[in-house]
Design a protein around this motif. Structure first.
Motif, PDB file in Angstrom:
ATOM      1  N   GLU A 152      59.335  59.118 -36.094  1.00 16.03           N
ATOM      2  CA  GLU A 152      59.726  60.315 -37.187  1.00 16.03           C
ATOM      3  C   GLU A 152      58.876  59.690 -38.544  1.00 16.03           C
ATOM      4  N   PHE A 153      58.803  58.451 -38.670  1.00 18.74           N
ATOM      5  CA  PHE A 153      58.161  57.877 -39.759  1.00 18.74           C
ATOM      6  C   PHE A 153      56.545  58.428 -39.842  1.00 18.74           C
ATOM      7  N   MET A 154      56.171  58.228 -38.691  1.00 18.93           N
ATOM      8  CA  MET A 154      54.615  58.900 -38.379  1.00 18.93           C
ATOM      9  C   MET A 154      54.417  60.309 -38.478  1.00 18.93           C
ATOM     10  N   GLY A 155      55.425  60.817 -38.054  1.00 20.67           N
ATOM     11  CA  GLY A 155      55.529  62.618 -38.153  1.00 20.67           C
ATOM     12  C   GLY A 155      55.616  62.802 -39.701  1.00 20.67           C
ATOM     13  N   ASN A 156      56.327  62.153 -40.574  1.00 14.86           N
ATOM     14  CA  ASN A 156      56.543  62.369 -41.880  1.00 14.86           C
ATOM     15  C   ASN A 156      55.156  62.054 -42.795  1.00 14.86           C
ATOM     16  N   LEU A 157      54.645  60.993 -42.314  1.00 14.33           N
ATOM     17  CA  LEU A 157      53.403  60.579 -42.922  1.00 14.33           C
ATOM     18  C   LEU A 157      52.304  61.611 -42.859  1.00 14.33           C
TER      19      LEU A 157
END
Length: 327
Positions: A152-157
């Motif tokens: 999710e962190f990578m998705g939002n980045l």
């Protein structure tokens, strides 16, 4: 096959979407825009002053990429000397063509993890020494985002980097190309330096260009739209590029008209709860570019058709040879 889900708040429903969007929205609010204004003007002016007059150069590489990359680095407080990595990640992760084979998806995934590792270092550093205004520090101080999973962190980045890079970059290129295509409209901006006209021209360029051509949504219930039956769970493509040429709203919509009365009605930022969270930053950057070019009485002449991005999602430019002249 080989694809790993990377959730991002643009693809979420309330309440999760509401909580995450509410976390990052203050970084793009009116007070933050005012705080950024002087720096944005100074950086834009300094870069324009490095551009040669009467010599051929690539507008995309020398101006559009540089200004948007700098702003991304500022928003994330990313290490300045490494800021061009942000451009590389955005290009790779926003490339729709990279989804069509397993091999390409694995290369793209490698880029995502490379980006994730770099931002994990930044995340850990901000956890020990948080900033006041940067997006990572804001996420860290939020219950909605500080416990995100790695994916999710990578998705939002990806959402924030691609959203902040491809859109503004291609609007800045559209400023040069679009006004070159419609010299009578360019003349209006050259003879009238009223800031309100620059703002209206900014909206008109966004309408004409529509940097992200579409978004996909899912119908929540059976309905009928313009005589078409739509079933619950049907996937619907919303073509912003088409809406921004709707002749019932924008007469002569294929033309740039810098003083178009309803230019602000464009849907280049989307609509509703998923409207682009960074819209004000994009507006600031593009209006500043127009104004600083006016101050210097500089005109962009495009020397050949630009090389386009080959994608149905990002409506953009790879290269565009230009020359500047004084008017």
């Amino acid at each position: 096959e080989g694809e790993i889900p990377m959730p991002m708040f643009i693809a979420m429903d309330p309440p999760q979407h509401t909580a995450q969007r509410r976390t990052v929205a203050p970084a793009f609010g009116p007070s933050e825009i005012e705080r950024m204004r002087a720096d944005t003007q100074a950086r834009t002016a300094a870069l324009i002053d490095t551009l040669p007059v009467g010599e051929t150069f690539d507008w995309v590489e020398r101006l559009s990429i540089e200004l948007t990359t700098d702003m991304l680095a500022i928003l994330f407080d990313f290490p300045w000397e490494e800021r061009h990595r942000l451009t590389g990640w955005s290009d790779a992760l926003g490339d729709i063509e990279s989804f069509d084979t397993l091999e390409k998806r694995q290369v793209r995934l490698g880029k995502a993890f490379e980006m994730g590792a770099a931002f994990k270092q930044l995340w850990d550093a901000k956890a020990l020494n948080p900033g006041k205004h940067d997006l990572i520090s804001i996420m860290l101080q939020s219950d909605a985002m500080k416990h995100m999973s790695e994916n999710e962190f990578m998705g939002n980045l990806i959402l924030l980097i691609v959203g902040g890079n491809d859109t503004t970059r291609n609007s800045m290129s559209a400023y040069a190309y679009g006004l070159h295509c419609f010299p009578e409209e360019r003349a209006k901006l050259e003879t009238n330096h009223d800031p309100e006209l620059a703002v209206n021209a900014m909206h008109e360029i966004l309408r004409w260009q529509t940097p992200l051509a579409h978004m996909r949504r899912t119908a929540t219930e059976d309905t009928e739209l313009f005589g078409h039956q739509i079933k619950a769970r049907d996937k619907i493509a919303l073509w912003y590029a088409s809406a921004n040429r709707d002749e019932s709203v924008f007469p002569d919509g294929d033309r740039i008209i810098v003083d178009r009365e309803n230019a602000r009605r464009h849907l280049a930022f989307g609509y509703g709860i998923h409207r682009c969270v960074g819209a004000r930053v994009a507006e600031l950057q593009l209006t500043t570019l127009i104004s600083e070019m006016q101050k210097r009485r500089l005109r962009v002449n495009v020397l050949a058709e630009p090389e386009r991005v080959h994608a149905s999602f990002v409506h953009g430019y790879r290269h565009m040879p230009v020359q500047l002249e004084k008017y």
